[in-house]
Design an enzyme around this catalytic site. Sequence first.
Site, PDB file in Angstrom:
ATOM      1  N   ASP A 124       0.799  -1.238   0.000  1.00  0.00           N
ATOM      2  CA  ASP A 124       0.000   0.000   0.000  1.00  0.00           C
ATOM      3  C   ASP A 124       0.833   1.290   0.000  1.00  0.00           C
ATOM      4  O   ASP A 124       0.344   2.345  -0.372  1.00  0.00           O
ATOM      5  CB  ASP A 124      -0.936   0.034   1.210  1.00  0.00           C
ATOM      6  CG  ASP A 124      -1.943  -1.097   1.184  1.00  0.00           C
ATOM      7  OD1 ASP A 124      -2.129  -1.693   0.108  1.00  0.00           O
ATOM      8  OD2 ASP A 124      -2.542  -1.388   2.242  1.00  0.00           O
TER       9      ASP A 124
ATOM     10  N   GLU B 142      -5.217   8.076 -18.595  1.00  0.00           N
ATOM     11  CA  GLU B 142      -5.887   9.372 -18.790  1.00  0.00           C
ATOM     12  C   GLU B 142      -6.159  10.011 -17.413  1.00  0.00           C
ATOM     13  O   GLU B 142      -6.012  11.209 -17.229  1.00  0.00           O
ATOM     14  CB  GLU B 142      -7.228   9.194 -19.512  1.00  0.00           C
ATOM     15  CG  GLU B 142      -7.155   9.281 -21.015  1.00  0.00           C
ATOM     16  CD  GLU B 142      -6.168   8.300 -21.627  1.00  0.00           C
ATOM     17  OE1 GLU B 142      -6.217   7.119 -21.246  1.00  0.00           O
ATOM     18  OE2 GLU B 142      -5.350   8.725 -22.459  1.00  0.00           O
TER      19      GLU B 142
HETATM   20  O1  F6P Z   1      -2.935  -3.930   3.008  1.00  0.00           O
HETATM   21  C1  F6P Z   1      -2.700  -4.676   1.867  1.00  0.00           C
HETATM   22  C2  F6P Z   1      -3.989  -4.974   1.139  1.00  0.00           C
HETATM   23  O2  F6P Z   1      -3.668  -5.728  -0.009  1.00  0.00           O
HETATM   24  C3  F6P Z   1      -4.820  -3.757   0.766  1.00  0.00           C
HETATM   25  O3  F6P Z   1      -4.355  -3.087  -0.368  1.00  0.00           O
HETATM   26  C4  F6P Z   1      -6.182  -4.377   0.605  1.00  0.00           C
HETATM   27  O4  F6P Z   1      -7.204  -3.440   0.847  1.00  0.00           O
HETATM   28  C5  F6P Z   1      -6.199  -5.432   1.667  1.00  0.00           C
HETATM   29  O5  F6P Z   1      -4.839  -5.740   1.943  1.00  0.00           O
HETATM   30  C6  F6P Z   1      -6.940  -6.685   1.306  1.00  0.00           C
HETATM   31  O6  F6P Z   1      -6.958  -7.494   2.432  1.00  0.00           O
HETATM   32  P1  F6P Z   1      -7.366  -9.031   2.478  1.00  0.00           P
HETATM   33  O7  F6P Z   1      -6.162  -9.816   2.092  1.00  0.00           O
HETATM   34  O8  F6P Z   1      -7.723  -9.248   3.905  1.00  0.00           O
HETATM   35  O9  F6P Z   1      -8.492  -9.217   1.530  1.00  0.00           O
END
Ligand code: F6P
Length: 320
Positions: free
Chosen positions: A127, A187
Amino acid sequence: MSRIGVLTSGGDAPGMNAAVRAIVRYGIEAELEVYGIYKGYEGLINGLIKEMNRRSVSDILQRGGTILKTARSEEFKTEEGVKKGIDRARIFNLDLIVVIGGNGSFRGAKAISDMGMPVICIPCTIDNDLAYTEQTIGFDTAINTVLEAITRIRDTSSAHERTTVIEVMGRECGDLALYSGLAGGAEVALVPELVADMDYVCMKVMQGVNSGKQHSIIVKAEGYPVSTDDIVKEVAKRTGRSVKPVVLSYLQRGGSPSLRDRLIATECADVAINLIKAGEYNRAVGIINGKVTDISLSKALEAKRTFNEAMYNSIDILSK
Ligand code: F6P
């Protein structure tokens, strides 16, 4: 300080294994006993703790995911859960815990340190949402995966003269969308930090069509406050174009870590072990002014993210 634990927590990220490997091997080199804590804080609470040696981390440097496994622990968000975790760590005579993870994992680490168990944190999440560090481990690999996907999607979007909305991860942080949007020639990048309205999005699409563009790419961060489906419907309705969604989802979280992620992970682990040897605890390791270094965990958590507006504006200018 002679016995440390290491855990990975939250969403896995490419480079987590590289960090675990380096913690184990630098740690042993520094005459520490290193224990792996499996399944993040959940495993800490349940005592899933086992001694590691140099061979426990063989052949993992190039692998995505995490050999220590990971979890999101609801129980660890409670005071009771944190206490339980620390009790388990004490049964194994752990003097300190190295936490490898993102924002939520760092908050868990802070709760541990507030209750008297020292910690060292290493930033590892796709992230890129930890403000104190210029980059988190895993971001570079994920962004390159997203970029490759955009490149492929461009081909087919162009063949069909289509608009494609590509959803990327990142929680409340728009960096995955912003960086890949700029490097992938999108874009528009739809990010939570600067919410563009649908008039602007449709104007960008039509501007492209009218100037002879074959396709348009909209990269949308998952934290943008309108759903991908709604954007697809709205843009199709207003522009009369064929608009398709692509949700990259977990595809962007797996894969072999890039050179950069392996190097940052290794260097962060080196700094972490040096801190432990020097008796400096409750620190967050990260990249500050281009250098891998450390700051206090409290300061790291207080740091506020600044949005890169110049990058956002570049997407607008370069896609005209
Ligand atoms: O924090 C990493 C991440 O991949 C985020 O980008 C995403 O919102 C979340 O984890 C998804 O989490 P999970 O693996 O619990 O679905």
